[in-house]
Design a protein around this motif. Structure first.
Motif, PDB file in Angstrom:
ATOM      1  N   SER A   9       0.962  -1.261   0.051  1.00 33.55           N
ATOM      2  CA  SER A   9       0.010   0.103   0.220  1.00 33.55           C
ATOM      3  C   SER A   9       0.807   1.383   0.021  1.00 33.55           C
ATOM      4  O   SER A   9       1.685   1.455   0.877  1.00 33.55           O
ATOM      5  CB  SER A   9      -0.886  -0.053   1.153  1.00 33.55           C
ATOM      6  OG  SER A   9      -1.838   0.855   1.249  1.00 33.55           O
ATOM      7  N   GLY A  10       0.672   2.154  -0.956  1.00 34.25           N
ATOM      8  CA  GLY A  10       1.347   3.605  -0.951  1.00 34.25           C
ATOM      9  C   GLY A  10       2.353   3.410  -2.117  1.00 34.25           C
ATOM     10  O   GLY A  10       3.102   4.461  -2.321  1.00 34.25           O
ATOM     11  N   SER A  11       2.542   2.258  -2.729  1.00 31.78           N
ATOM     12  CA  SER A  11       3.700   2.106  -3.912  1.00 31.78           C
ATOM     13  C   SER A  11       3.355   2.820  -5.198  1.00 31.78           C
ATOM     14  O   SER A  11       4.192   3.215  -6.050  1.00 31.78           O
ATOM     15  CB  SER A  11       4.058   0.698  -4.126  1.00 31.78           C
ATOM     16  OG  SER A  11       4.343  -0.065  -3.071  1.00 31.78           O
ATOM     17  N   GLY A  12       1.931   3.280  -5.237  1.00 31.15           N
ATOM     18  CA  GLY A  12       1.757   4.083  -6.371  1.00 31.15           C
ATOM     19  C   GLY A  12       0.639   3.167  -7.435  1.00 31.15           C
ATOM     20  O   GLY A  12       0.610   3.553  -8.723  1.00 31.15           O
ATOM     21  N   LYS A  13       0.160   2.079  -6.991  1.00 33.62           N
ATOM     22  CA  LYS A  13      -0.666   0.969  -7.714  1.00 33.62           C
ATOM     23  C   LYS A  13      -1.784   1.615  -8.333  1.00 33.62           C
ATOM     24  O   LYS A  13      -1.978   1.670  -9.676  1.00 33.62           O
ATOM     25  CB  LYS A  13      -0.788  -0.149  -6.756  1.00 33.62           C
ATOM     26  CG  LYS A  13      -1.841  -0.969  -7.536  1.00 33.62           C
ATOM     27  CD  LYS A  13      -1.857  -2.400  -6.843  1.00 33.62           C
ATOM     28  CE  LYS A  13      -1.975  -2.237  -5.306  1.00 33.62           C
ATOM     29  NZ  LYS A  13      -3.344  -2.526  -4.756  1.00 33.62           N
ATOM     30  N   SER A  14      -2.842   2.407  -7.558  1.00 35.49           N
ATOM     31  CA  SER A  14      -4.043   2.892  -7.975  1.00 35.49           C
ATOM     32  C   SER A  14      -3.601   4.050  -8.939  1.00 35.49           C
ATOM     33  O   SER A  14      -4.200   4.178  -9.872  1.00 35.49           O
ATOM     34  CB  SER A  14      -4.659   3.558  -6.755  1.00 35.49           C
ATOM     35  OG  SER A  14      -4.847   2.895  -5.612  1.00 35.49           O
ATOM     36  N   THR A  15      -2.388   4.826  -8.794  1.00 34.57           N
ATOM     37  CA  THR A  15      -1.966   5.930  -9.522  1.00 34.57           C
ATOM     38  C   THR A  15      -1.747   5.269 -11.192  1.00 34.57           C
ATOM     39  O   THR A  15      -2.045   5.952 -12.087  1.00 34.57           O
ATOM     40  CB  THR A  15      -0.834   6.673  -9.161  1.00 34.57           C
ATOM     41  OG1 THR A  15      -0.956   7.291  -8.039  1.00 34.57           O
ATOM     42  CG2 THR A  15      -0.381   7.858  -9.932  1.00 34.57           C
ATOM     43  N   ARG A  25       4.995   8.813   1.428  1.00 34.67           N
ATOM     44  CA  ARG A  25       3.761   8.903   0.495  1.00 34.67           C
ATOM     45  C   ARG A  25       2.396   8.563   1.212  1.00 34.67           C
ATOM     46  O   ARG A  25       1.520   9.345   0.841  1.00 34.67           O
ATOM     47  CB  ARG A  25       3.720   7.661  -0.900  1.00 34.67           C
ATOM     48  CG  ARG A  25       4.783   8.265  -1.859  1.00 34.67           C
ATOM     49  CD  ARG A  25       5.084   6.968  -2.938  1.00 34.67           C
ATOM     50  NE  ARG A  25       6.147   7.359  -3.703  1.00 34.67           N
ATOM     51  CZ  ARG A  25       6.973   6.753  -4.387  1.00 34.67           C
ATOM     52  NH1 ARG A  25       6.274   5.403  -4.735  1.00 34.67           N
ATOM     53  NH2 ARG A  25       7.925   6.873  -5.071  1.00 34.67           N
ATOM     54  N   ARG A  47      -0.561  11.167   1.486  1.00 33.72           N
ATOM     55  CA  ARG A  47      -1.857  11.211   0.769  1.00 33.72           C
ATOM     56  C   ARG A  47      -2.673  11.530   1.717  1.00 33.72           C
ATOM     57  O   ARG A  47      -3.851  11.783   1.451  1.00 33.72           O
ATOM     58  CB  ARG A  47      -1.706   9.586   0.460  1.00 33.72           C
ATOM     59  CG  ARG A  47      -3.107   8.995  -0.148  1.00 33.72           C
ATOM     60  CD  ARG A  47      -3.041   7.766  -0.797  1.00 33.72           C
ATOM     61  NE  ARG A  47      -3.255   6.732   0.385  1.00 33.72           N
ATOM     62  CZ  ARG A  47      -3.110   5.304   0.031  1.00 33.72           C
ATOM     63  NH1 ARG A  47      -2.983   4.878  -1.101  1.00 33.72           N
ATOM     64  NH2 ARG A  47      -3.473   4.689   1.285  1.00 33.72           N
ATOM     65  N   ASN A 100       8.594   1.760  -8.677  1.00 31.03           N
ATOM     66  CA  ASN A 100       7.973   3.250  -8.898  1.00 31.03           C
ATOM     67  C   ASN A 100       8.843   4.227  -8.202  1.00 31.03           C
ATOM     68  O   ASN A 100       8.327   4.841  -7.161  1.00 31.03           O
ATOM     69  CB  ASN A 100       6.579   2.978  -8.397  1.00 31.03           C
ATOM     70  CG  ASN A 100       5.756   4.625  -8.768  1.00 31.03           C
ATOM     71  OD1 ASN A 100       6.067   5.182  -9.652  1.00 31.03           O
ATOM     72  ND2 ASN A 100       4.415   4.790  -8.097  1.00 31.03           N
ATOM     73  N   ASP A 101       9.793   4.817  -8.994  1.00 29.44           N
ATOM     74  CA  ASP A 101      10.598   5.993  -8.369  1.00 29.44           C
ATOM     75  C   ASP A 101       9.985   7.276  -9.054  1.00 29.44           C
ATOM     76  O   ASP A 101       9.177   7.967  -8.499  1.00 29.44           O
ATOM     77  CB  ASP A 101      12.273   5.615  -8.559  1.00 29.44           C
ATOM     78  CG  ASP A 101      13.130   6.487  -7.757  1.00 29.44           C
ATOM     79  OD1 ASP A 101      12.428   7.525  -6.942  1.00 29.44           O
ATOM     80  OD2 ASP A 101      14.074   6.356  -7.908  1.00 29.44           O
ATOM     81  N   LEU A 136       7.446   8.852 -11.393  1.00 25.92           N
ATOM     82  CA  LEU A 136       6.328   8.394 -11.868  1.00 25.92           C
ATOM     83  C   LEU A 136       5.940   8.175 -13.289  1.00 25.92           C
ATOM     84  O   LEU A 136       5.733   7.157 -13.936  1.00 25.92           O
ATOM     85  CB  LEU A 136       5.308   9.214 -11.281  1.00 25.92           C
ATOM     86  CG  LEU A 136       3.912   8.810 -11.451  1.00 25.92           C
ATOM     87  CD1 LEU A 136       3.220   7.492 -11.040  1.00 25.92           C
ATOM     88  CD2 LEU A 136       2.951   9.758 -10.874  1.00 25.92           C
TER      89      LEU A 136
END
Ligand code: ADP
Ligand code: 5GP
Length: 184
Positions: free
Chosen positions: A9-15, A130, A134, A165-166, A168
Motif C-alpha cells: 500500500s502506498g507504492s503508487g498502484k492506484s495511480t 507517500r 496521501r 515506482n521511483d 512516476l
C-alpha cells in the motif's frame, strides 16, 4: 486477458492503474467487494462494492468469489465471479487491483492468460512519506500498512514483472511498454 496489479500500500498502484484505464479503452477495472467503509469521495459500485461483513460471509458460503482475503484484520476484500463475467461480456480485458496474496492466487488461477505486475516502492521510507502525504490513513493504519509492506516485498519475485515506482513518468512509460508487449 487478465492484468494483475499488486503492491505494498502506498507504492503508487492506484495511480498507475488509473493511468492505464485513462489511456486504454479496452481495459476495465474489476471492482472488488469489501467490508471497509468508503474513504473520501469513494462511491459504492465505483471504487468498491461496499457491503456488510454478514453479506460478505453469505457470498463466501454461496461460492460467489473468484478469490477473497482478509487483507487487514477484520476487513475482507474479494473479487466476485459475476464481476469477471460482466467485464468479459463487454469484450474488455480485466484489470485487477488486488493485494499481493490475492495477486499470486489469481495468477495461479489464470496462468498464461494473466500478466502479474508487482509495483514496488523505491524504499520503505519513501512508502511512509507517500502514505503520510496521501493523508487518507491514521498514523496507526500507516504503521500497519508499512509492517505488511515488508512482508509483501518478499513475494515480488513470484510476479511476472516488477516495476520500481521511483520517478512516476518513467514508471508509466515502463508500464505502457509492458502492456504493449503482452497485449499489443
Ligand atoms: P497505492 O494504490 O499503491 O496505495 P497510490 O497510487 O494511492 O498508492 O499512491 C500513494 C501516494 O503516492 C499518492 O498520494 C500518489 O499520488 C503518490 N505517488 C504515486 N507514485 C509516486 C511517485 N512515483 N513518486 C512520488 N509520489 C507518488
Ligand atoms: P484499500 O483499502 O487501500 O482500498 O485496499 C487495501 C488492499 O486490498 C489493496 O492492496 C488492494 O489492492 C487490496 N484489494 C482490493 N480488492 C481486493 C480483492 O478483491 N482481493 C484481494 N485479495 N485484495 C484486494
Amino acid at each position: 486477458m487478465i492484468l494483475i496489479f499488486s503492491a505494498p500500500s502506498g507504492s503508487g498502484k492506484s495511480t498507475l492503474v488509473q493511468h492505464l484505464l485513462d489511456t486504454r479503452q479496452d481495459m476495465e477495472l474489476s471492482i472488488s467487494a469489501t467490508t471497509r467503509a468508503p474513504r473520501g469521495k469513494e462511491q459504492d459500485g465505483r471504487e468498491y462494492y461496499f457491503i456488510s461483513p454478514e453479506r460478505f460471509e453469505q457470498l463466501i458460503s454461496d461460492d460467489a468469489f473468484v478469490e477473497w482475503e482478509q487483507v487487514y484484520k477484520g476487513t475482507y476484500y474479494g473479487t466476485l465471479k459475476s464481476e469477471i463475467d460482466r467485464i468479459e461480456s463487454a469484450g474488455h480485458h480485466v484489470v485487477f487491483d488486488i493485494d499481493v496474496k490475492g495477486g499470486i492466487n489469481v495468477k495461479r488461477l489464470f496462468g498464461d492468460k494473466a500478466r502479474a505486475i508487482f509495483i514496488a516502492p523505491p524504499s520503505i521510507d519513501a512508502l511512509r512519506e507517500r502514505l503520510t502525504k496521501r493523508g487518507t490513513d491514521s498514523p496507526e493504519k500507516i504503521e500497519e500498512r508499512l509492517a505488511k509492506a515488508e512482508i509483501e516485498l518478499a513475494d515480488a519475485p513470484l510476479f511476472d514483472t516488477i516495476l520500481v515506482n521511483d520517478d512516476l513518468n518513467a514508471t508509466k512509460a515502463a508500464l505502457d511498454k509492458e502492456i504493449a508487449a503482452f497485449i499489443g
